[in-house]
Design an enzyme around this catalytic site. Structure first.
Site, short mmCIF file in Angstrom:
data_model
loop_
_atom_site.label_atom_id
_atom_site.label_comp_id
_atom_site.label_asym_id
_atom_site.label_seq_id
_atom_site.Cartn_x
_atom_site.Cartn_y
_atom_site.Cartn_z
N VAL A 1 1.09 -2.65 -3.63
CA VAL A 1 2.03 -3.86 -3.51
C VAL A 1 1.60 -5.00 -4.56
O VAL A 1 0.32 -5.29 -4.39
CB VAL A 1 2.06 -4.01 -2.10
CG1 VAL A 1 2.79 -5.53 -1.79
CG2 VAL A 1 2.40 -2.98 -1.00
N CYS A 2 2.56 -5.29 -5.10
CA CYS A 2 2.33 -6.51 -5.99
C CYS A 2 1.90 -7.83 -5.28
O CYS A 2 2.60 -8.31 -4.40
CB CYS A 2 3.54 -6.81 -7.04
SG CYS A 2 3.14 -8.25 -8.03
N VAL A 3 0.64 -8.17 -5.60
CA VAL A 3 0.09 -9.21 -4.85
C VAL A 3 0.95 -10.62 -5.23
O VAL A 3 1.23 -11.25 -4.07
CB VAL A 3 -1.46 -9.64 -5.46
CG1 VAL A 3 -1.51 -9.98 -6.62
CG2 VAL A 3 -1.80 -10.49 -4.45
N ALA B 1 4.10 -10.06 -3.28
CA ALA B 1 4.03 -10.16 -1.92
C ALA B 1 3.92 -11.72 -1.39
O ALA B 1 4.59 -12.04 -0.32
CB ALA B 1 2.75 -9.50 -1.54
#
Length: 129
Positions: A75-77, A80
């Site tokens: 998940v792209c930080v 997110a």
């Protein structure tokens, strides 16, 4: 074959589900699949989502698939955090009151996606717009 799936569709969009079903089918056929959630696609990693009881829970389906096939649910930080999803470490780092990243999902940077794309045989995007 090594597939990289980029899922940007929000959890309510049919393409979010198509991404899951493609991954499931490819894995059953023996292909390698790497999944990266970006943009509104990161919503699937929010453990506080509560879908209606009479519907399937896409987040749980991804978690089960990841466990069965030892997949990383990346998940792209940045995406997110922008959407209010964080793990314990980032919550502490950014002085947030809590964390809500669902189990089995990992916050990573775009460098992970870049590395995967370099070695992928095919890249598929599941877009919500």
């Amino acid at each position: 074959m090594n597939f990289v799936l980029l899922i940007t569709a929000p959890i309510s969009h049919p393409n979010a589900w198509h991404g899951y079903y493609f991954a499931q089918s490819a894995l059953k056929q023996g292909h390698q699949v790497q999944i990266f959630f970006y943009g509104d696609g990161v919503q699937v990693a929010n453990q506080l989502l509560c879908p209606p009881q009479d519907t399937l829970n896409l987040s749980q389906l991804w978690q089960q698939l990841a466990q069965e096939y030892q997949l990383e649910l990346a998940v792209c930080v940045a995406a997110a955090l922008k959407r209010g999803i964080t793990d314990k470490d980032n919550a502490h780092r950014h002085h947030l009151q809590g964390h809500n990243l669902a189990q089995g999902f990992n916050l990573v940077g775009l460098g992970t996606l870049t590395e995967w794309l370099i070695t992928a045989d095919r890249h598929l995007s599941f877009v919500g717009k």
